[in-house]
Write a protein that holds these residues in place. Sequence first.
Motif, PDB file in Angstrom:
ATOM      1  N   ILE A  99      -4.576  -0.493   4.604  1.00  0.00           N
ATOM      2  CA  ILE A  99      -4.290   0.994   4.728  1.00  0.00           C
ATOM      3  C   ILE A  99      -4.077   1.328   6.113  1.00  0.00           C
ATOM      4  O   ILE A  99      -4.795   1.333   6.782  1.00  0.00           O
ATOM      5  CB  ILE A  99      -5.554   1.644   4.198  1.00  0.00           C
ATOM      6  CG1 ILE A  99      -5.800   1.041   2.735  1.00  0.00           C
ATOM      7  CG2 ILE A  99      -5.526   3.267   3.928  1.00  0.00           C
ATOM      8  CD1 ILE A  99      -6.975   1.546   1.953  1.00  0.00           C
ATOM      9  N   GLU A 135       0.932  -1.217   0.135  1.00  0.00           N
ATOM     10  CA  GLU A 135       0.045  -0.054  -0.137  1.00  0.00           C
ATOM     11  C   GLU A 135       1.097   1.281  -0.018  1.00  0.00           C
ATOM     12  O   GLU A 135       1.873   1.208   0.863  1.00  0.00           O
ATOM     13  CB  GLU A 135      -0.811  -0.102   1.436  1.00  0.00           C
ATOM     14  CG  GLU A 135      -1.772   1.227   1.189  1.00  0.00           C
ATOM     15  CD  GLU A 135      -2.808   1.232   0.251  1.00  0.00           C
ATOM     16  OE1 GLU A 135      -3.517   2.353   0.039  1.00  0.00           O
ATOM     17  OE2 GLU A 135      -3.253   0.238  -0.119  1.00  0.00           O
ATOM     18  N   LYS A 136       0.743   1.987  -0.942  1.00  0.00           N
ATOM     19  CA  LYS A 136       1.696   3.370  -1.138  1.00  0.00           C
ATOM     20  C   LYS A 136       1.017   4.607  -1.097  1.00  0.00           C
ATOM     21  O   LYS A 136      -0.059   4.656  -1.594  1.00  0.00           O
ATOM     22  CB  LYS A 136       2.380   3.167  -2.649  1.00  0.00           C
ATOM     23  CG  LYS A 136       3.315   4.182  -3.040  1.00  0.00           C
ATOM     24  CD  LYS A 136       3.895   4.208  -4.179  1.00  0.00           C
ATOM     25  CE  LYS A 136       4.655   5.205  -4.735  1.00  0.00           C
ATOM     26  NZ  LYS A 136       5.443   5.060  -6.186  1.00  0.00           N
ATOM     27  N   LYS A 137       1.860   5.592  -0.508  1.00  0.00           N
ATOM     28  CA  LYS A 137       1.152   6.748  -0.241  1.00  0.00           C
ATOM     29  C   LYS A 137       2.409   7.637  -0.767  1.00  0.00           C
ATOM     30  O   LYS A 137       3.361   7.615  -0.283  1.00  0.00           O
ATOM     31  CB  LYS A 137       0.652   7.249   1.041  1.00  0.00           C
ATOM     32  CG  LYS A 137       0.072   8.582   1.085  1.00  0.00           C
ATOM     33  CD  LYS A 137      -0.604   8.938   2.346  1.00  0.00           C
ATOM     34  CE  LYS A 137      -0.944  10.250   2.494  1.00  0.00           C
ATOM     35  NZ  LYS A 137      -1.637  10.708   3.879  1.00  0.00           N
ATOM     36  N   ILE A 144      -1.527   4.049   6.581  1.00  0.00           N
ATOM     37  CA  ILE A 144      -0.627   5.303   6.541  1.00  0.00           C
ATOM     38  C   ILE A 144      -0.676   6.099   7.568  1.00  0.00           C
ATOM     39  O   ILE A 144       0.282   6.511   7.976  1.00  0.00           O
ATOM     40  CB  ILE A 144      -1.053   6.002   5.180  1.00  0.00           C
ATOM     41  CG1 ILE A 144      -0.864   4.907   4.011  1.00  0.00           C
ATOM     42  CG2 ILE A 144      -0.015   7.205   4.884  1.00  0.00           C
ATOM     43  CD1 ILE A 144       0.565   4.270   3.992  1.00  0.00           C
ATOM     44  N   ASN A 152       3.637  11.849  -0.858  1.00  0.00           N
ATOM     45  CA  ASN A 152       3.417  13.257  -0.655  1.00  0.00           C
ATOM     46  C   ASN A 152       4.527  14.037  -1.533  1.00  0.00           C
ATOM     47  O   ASN A 152       5.601  14.373  -0.817  1.00  0.00           O
ATOM     48  CB  ASN A 152       3.253  13.394   0.866  1.00  0.00           C
ATOM     49  CG  ASN A 152       2.087  13.010   1.460  1.00  0.00           C
ATOM     50  OD1 ASN A 152       1.035  12.714   0.744  1.00  0.00           O
ATOM     51  ND2 ASN A 152       2.417  12.425   2.711  1.00  0.00           N
TER      52      ASN A 152
END
Length: 269
Positions: free
Chosen positions: A263, A196-198, A265, A200
């Motif tokens: 998820i 799961e990637k976030k 994050i 910014n």
Amino acid sequence: MRHCQISPAMELLLGVFLCLLIFTGKASGNKADPHKIQVKEDVSVTLPCLFSTAVTDKIIDWKKDEKEVLLYDLNKLSHQAEEFKDRVSLFPNELKSGNASMQIKETKVLDSGNYTCIYLNNGEYLAAASHQVELTVEYILKDRTRQKRKGAFAKPSVIIINETAEGTLLSCKVLSASPRPTVVWYDSAGRSLPVEKKENPETEGHYNIFLNTIVTITGRYTCVATQKELHHQINETTFVRVQGSVRGLIHGDGVGVGVLIVIAIAAIV
């Protein structure tokens, strides 16, 4: 139509002229055709320079692009260029056999260039005994965080967020990297894991990247960050001991690995 006739004298002159052209072309071709060597950076390389007679009583002079690299005076080292200090050497025991080859240790990309080996006899350069080598050193992917280069090197940081009977949640974060890095989780067998990637983005082209995955098998897991534009690659590994047992996915090699994606994050931001 009238045909021009060439006199025997003119034919002789043309023949001599053509021979000179051929000879000059061969001579210049030999001079412009150095021995080419291509290596990856950080390895050792030997630049060949072989003579037909012993050179123990001669001065061996190695140059790179006409600049001094190494000067070996009468069987002993007398000079090394600063950028090659403690990285270049000859083979002293081979000089008696006419071998004046030079070894370069821990090659750098900046070592690329045209090298000339020549020996001096009674203070005079012996041009006929010169040897030319064209060296090309190529970049590899490696940790370059200590180097001063344009950009911001990626530095992954790995933490264990949570451990349950269902598996262990791992997180890898890379902060303020530029250009944008590629970040991947791998298991101990070198397989990439679903994540799961976030991401910014910051100002001025810098990026914060967070990569989460859940693993269900005890072992070592590695987060790898790569910036090909900077020839930079770095990793961080952690050992995970998973509680309980969870039914895993069966890969083609017969190894069971269960990966659950969540998820999470918010837990690290």
